[in-house]
Design a protein around this motif. Structure first.
Motif, PDB file in Angstrom:
ATOM      1  N   ALA A 189       0.834  -1.205   0.000  1.00 51.34           N
ATOM      2  CA  ALA A 189       0.000   0.000   0.000  1.00 51.34           C
ATOM      3  C   ALA A 189       0.870   1.256   0.000  1.00 51.34           C
ATOM      4  O   ALA A 189       0.585   2.232  -0.714  1.00 51.34           O
ATOM      5  CB  ALA A 189      -0.924  -0.013   1.214  1.00 51.34           C
ATOM      6  N   LYS A 190       1.947   1.242   0.773  1.00 50.27           N
ATOM      7  CA  LYS A 190       2.836   2.404   0.827  1.00 50.27           C
ATOM      8  C   LYS A 190       3.559   2.598  -0.498  1.00 50.27           C
ATOM      9  O   LYS A 190       3.666   3.722  -1.011  1.00 50.27           O
ATOM     10  CB  LYS A 190       3.843   2.227   1.960  1.00 50.27           C
ATOM     11  N   GLU A 191       4.061   1.521  -1.065  1.00 48.33           N
ATOM     12  CA  GLU A 191       4.789   1.608  -2.328  1.00 48.33           C
ATOM     13  C   GLU A 191       3.918   2.113  -3.475  1.00 48.33           C
ATOM     14  O   GLU A 191       4.375   2.862  -4.341  1.00 48.33           O
ATOM     15  CB  GLU A 191       5.359   0.227  -2.699  1.00 48.33           C
ATOM     16  N   LEU A 192       2.658   1.713  -3.478  1.00 50.38           N
ATOM     17  CA  LEU A 192       1.768   2.021  -4.599  1.00 50.38           C
ATOM     18  C   LEU A 192       0.827   3.192  -4.314  1.00 50.38           C
ATOM     19  O   LEU A 192       0.028   3.562  -5.175  1.00 50.38           O
ATOM     20  CB  LEU A 192       0.946   0.769  -4.951  1.00 50.38           C
ATOM     21  N   GLY A 193       0.912   3.762  -3.119  1.00 49.62           N
ATOM     22  CA  GLY A 193       0.053   4.890  -2.787  1.00 49.62           C
ATOM     23  C   GLY A 193      -1.415   4.516  -2.674  1.00 49.62           C
ATOM     24  O   GLY A 193      -2.296   5.270  -3.098  1.00 49.62           O
ATOM     25  N   LEU A 194      -1.692   3.352  -2.082  1.00 49.23           N
ATOM     26  CA  LEU A 194      -3.060   2.853  -1.961  1.00 49.23           C
ATOM     27  C   LEU A 194      -3.539   2.935  -0.514  1.00 49.23           C
ATOM     28  O   LEU A 194      -2.736   3.004   0.421  1.00 49.23           O
ATOM     29  CB  LEU A 194      -3.119   1.386  -2.418  1.00 49.23           C
ATOM     30  N   ASN A 195      -4.849   2.932  -0.335  1.00 53.33           N
ATOM     31  CA  ASN A 195      -5.409   2.861   1.013  1.00 53.33           C
ATOM     32  C   ASN A 195      -4.996   1.545   1.660  1.00 53.33           C
ATOM     33  O   ASN A 195      -5.018   0.486   1.025  1.00 53.33           O
ATOM     34  CB  ASN A 195      -6.933   2.954   0.955  1.00 53.33           C
ATOM     35  N   ARG A 196      -4.637   1.583   2.927  1.00 52.91           N
ATOM     36  CA  ARG A 196      -4.157   0.408   3.656  1.00 52.91           C
ATOM     37  C   ARG A 196      -5.293  -0.256   4.415  1.00 52.91           C
ATOM     38  O   ARG A 196      -6.367   0.328   4.615  1.00 52.91           O
ATOM     39  CB  ARG A 196      -3.071   0.825   4.642  1.00 52.91           C
ATOM     40  N   PHE A 197      -5.056  -1.479   4.852  1.00 52.98           N
ATOM     41  CA  PHE A 197      -5.989  -2.155   5.745  1.00 52.98           C
ATOM     42  C   PHE A 197      -5.936  -1.473   7.109  1.00 52.98           C
ATOM     43  O   PHE A 197      -4.860  -1.188   7.627  1.00 52.98           O
ATOM     44  CB  PHE A 197      -5.627  -3.630   5.909  1.00 52.98           C
ATOM     45  N   VAL A 198      -7.102  -1.247   7.706  1.00 59.31           N
ATOM     46  CA  VAL A 198      -7.138  -0.568   9.005  1.00 59.31           C
ATOM     47  C   VAL A 198      -7.436  -1.519  10.151  1.00 59.31           C
ATOM     48  O   VAL A 198      -7.286  -1.150  11.316  1.00 59.31           O
ATOM     49  CB  VAL A 198      -8.163   0.582   9.011  1.00 59.31           C
ATOM     50  N   CYS A 199      -7.872  -2.752   9.846  1.00 57.11           N
ATOM     51  CA  CYS A 199      -8.217  -3.679  10.927  1.00 57.11           C
ATOM     52  C   CYS A 199      -8.067  -5.117  10.475  1.00 57.11           C
ATOM     53  O   CYS A 199      -8.024  -5.406   9.276  1.00 57.11           O
ATOM     54  CB  CYS A 199      -9.638  -3.421  11.435  1.00 57.11           C
ATOM     55  N   GLU A 200      -7.994  -6.001  11.451  1.00 53.47           N
ATOM     56  CA  GLU A 200      -7.885  -7.445  11.220  1.00 53.47           C
ATOM     57  C   GLU A 200      -8.831  -8.165  12.183  1.00 53.47           C
ATOM     58  O   GLU A 200      -8.944  -7.806  13.348  1.00 53.47           O
ATOM     59  CB  GLU A 200      -6.445  -7.916  11.430  1.00 53.47           C
ATOM     60  N   GLN A 201      -9.498  -9.199  11.657  1.00 51.37           N
ATOM     61  CA  GLN A 201     -10.415 -10.029  12.448  1.00 51.37           C
ATOM     62  C   GLN A 201      -9.781 -11.400  12.649  1.00 51.37           C
ATOM     63  O   GLN A 201      -9.818 -12.237  11.755  1.00 51.37           O
ATOM     64  CB  GLN A 201     -11.726 -10.215  11.673  1.00 51.37           C
ATOM     65  N   PRO A 202      -9.199 -11.667  13.803  1.00 54.58           N
ATOM     66  CA  PRO A 202      -8.598 -12.985  14.045  1.00 54.58           C
ATOM     67  C   PRO A 202      -9.463 -13.833  14.990  1.00 54.58           C
ATOM     68  O   PRO A 202     -10.238 -13.302  15.787  1.00 54.58           O
ATOM     69  CB  PRO A 202      -7.290 -12.622  14.742  1.00 54.58           C
ATOM     70  N   PRO A 203      -9.310 -15.148  14.956  1.00 57.58           N
ATOM     71  CA  PRO A 203      -9.910 -15.965  16.009  1.00 57.58           C
ATOM     72  C   PRO A 203      -9.110 -15.758  17.291  1.00 57.58           C
ATOM     73  O   PRO A 203      -7.873 -15.792  17.264  1.00 57.58           O
ATOM     74  CB  PRO A 203      -9.757 -17.398  15.478  1.00 57.58           C
ATOM     75  N   TYR A 204      -9.796 -15.537  18.410  1.00 59.27           N
ATOM     76  CA  TYR A 204      -9.078 -15.272  19.657  1.00 59.27           C
ATOM     77  C   TYR A 204      -9.984 -15.577  20.836  1.00 59.27           C
ATOM     78  O   TYR A 204     -11.074 -15.006  20.958  1.00 59.27           O
ATOM     79  CB  TYR A 204      -8.646 -13.808  19.697  1.00 59.27           C
ATOM     80  N   HIS A 205      -9.519 -16.479  21.673  1.00 61.58           N
ATOM     81  CA  HIS A 205     -10.247 -16.820  22.896  1.00 61.58           C
ATOM     82  C   HIS A 205      -9.287 -17.563  23.810  1.00 61.58           C
ATOM     83  O   HIS A 205      -8.101 -17.764  23.462  1.00 61.58           O
ATOM     84  CB  HIS A 205     -11.489 -17.675  22.585  1.00 61.58           C
ATOM     85  N   LEU A 206      -9.750 -17.952  24.967  1.00 57.65           N
ATOM     86  CA  LEU A 206      -8.869 -18.566  25.957  1.00 57.65           C
ATOM     87  C   LEU A 206      -8.289 -19.911  25.521  1.00 57.65           C
ATOM     88  O   LEU A 206      -7.296 -20.368  26.086  1.00 57.65           O
ATOM     89  CB  LEU A 206      -9.618 -18.729  27.286  1.00 57.65           C
ATOM     90  N   LEU A 207      -8.891 -20.529  24.525  1.00 56.20           N
ATOM     91  CA  LEU A 207      -8.348 -21.795  24.043  1.00 56.20           C
ATOM     92  C   LEU A 207      -7.376 -21.604  22.883  1.00 56.20           C
ATOM     93  O   LEU A 207      -6.706 -22.555  22.472  1.00 56.20           O
ATOM     94  CB  LEU A 207      -9.490 -22.729  23.597  1.00 56.20           C
ATOM     95  N   ASP A 208      -7.311 -20.396  22.340  1.00 51.34           N
ATOM     96  CA  ASP A 208      -6.394 -20.123  21.229  1.00 51.34           C
ATOM     97  C   ASP A 208      -5.859 -18.700  21.361  1.00 51.34           C
ATOM     98  O   ASP A 208      -6.516 -17.732  20.986  1.00 51.34           O
ATOM     99  CB  ASP A 208      -7.100 -20.302  19.883  1.00 51.34           C
TER     100      ASP A 208
END
Length: 335
Positions: free
Chosen positions: A165-184
């Protein structure tokens, strides 16, 4: 309800996000309307769906609900693209054709002119990241999308996307949705430090481990409750949560919850939403009762002693159970 910045943006989202996977499927239209209205009234301003949820039906229900209650402008509306939307070999993936076609289709189903957040549902190793970013950037410049994000990406993939995104002058990702809980807790190794360093929002999905951490399952029971997620779809979801180690975690959660006067699910959800780096935890209620139960987590807080007890049975940075993706099948180890 606490509101937090969506990464480096100035958009404020609630600490709980309403996940809409059940709507238009196991949860009927009228019940879905009621859950959405109640969530918004309780202060949830973040609503997340995807085109693959019930093959578009979830988006349709969410769109009808927001038009009916007139609260579209007060909601941060998010949806996703990547999964198959038909038998056509091009009706899937992270290439330009699919992203733009599905954006138009999701806009129609949701009855809106733009999304606040458009997320790539899974990585696609067959598509160069610059093609995906250019398609999203075009949608942002066209006013159809405000921000772009990802789901279940590894830290290295997000670093690559930031570089492109920086190299090409594009909008970047602003967030990520990961699996996350006490078992992982594997995201704590690299993804959480990445997010904190580069100002990326984290919006965990499955904070209750598919309902396992609510306490509805017992070490002594060989069968899951018939109406439960694991009871209905044991083959699809796997039974990898049903291990002695997982029940050790659950029993510790139950003990701490009893001391605090809440239930296990509320404690597990409070743990997740308040962990460092987390912006908003995604809840996925199937019923109004489940939504009310989830809202109870807002009143729960954990102290240093509670975290130490949980860390002893669910070590930081580790997975107590093998990772399995209920939507897209098994994934390689990413964290």
């Amino acid at each position: 309800m606490e509101y937090r910045n969506l990464g480096r943006t100035g958009v404020r989202v609630s600490e709980l996000c309403l996940g809409c996977m059940m709507f238009g499927g196991r949860t009927g239209e009228e019940d879905s309307f009621g859950i959405i209205d109640r969530a918004i009234d309780a202060g949830i301003n973040f609503v997340d769906t995807a085109n693959v949820y019930s093959t578009g039906a979830s988006e349709e229900v969410v769109g009808k609900a927001l038009r009916k209650n007139g609260k579209r402008d007060s909601v941060v509306l998010a949806t996703k693209v990547h999964g198959p939307m038909g038998d056509d070999p091009n009706a899937r993936g992270n290439h330009r054709r699919h992203i733009i076609e599905q954006c138009e289709a999701s806009l129609r189903r949701l009855q809106v002119e733009h999304f606040d957040l458009y997320q790539i549902h899974r990585p696609d190793s067959h598509i160069p990241i610059d093609e995906t970013l250019r398609a999203l950037d075009d949608l942002i410049r066209a006013g159809k999308v405000r921000y772009a994000g990802t789901s279940t990406y590894a830290a290295w993939q997000l670093v690559e996307a930031l570089w492109a995104a920086k190299e090409l002058g594009l909008n970047r990702f602003v967030c990520e949705q990961p699996p996350y809980h006490l078992l992982d807790r594997r995201i704590e190794r690299e993804l959480v430090p990445f997010a904190q360093t580069y100002g990326t929002a984290l919006i965990p999905w499955s904070p209750l481990a598919g309902g396992f951490l609510t306490g509805k399952y017992s070490r002594d029971e060989s069968q899951s409750p018939e109406d439960s997620r694991y009871g209905l779809e044991p083959r699809r979801l796997g039974r990898n949560h049903f291990t002695d180690e997982a029940f050790d975690v659950l029993e510790t959660v139950q003990a701490i919850a009893e001391e605090k006067g809440c239930n296990p699910g509320q404690l597990a959800l409070a743990w997740c939403k308040d962990k460092p780096g987390v912006t908003s935890a995604i809840i996925g209620p199937r019923t109004m009762e489940q939504l009310e139960d989830n809202l109870g987590a807002l009143e729960v807080s954990l102290d240093e002693g509670d975290h130490e007890r949980l860390d002893a049975v669910a070590p930081p940075g580790r997975a107590t159970v093998p990772y399995y993706d209920a939507d897209f099948g098994p994934h390689p180890f990413r964290w």
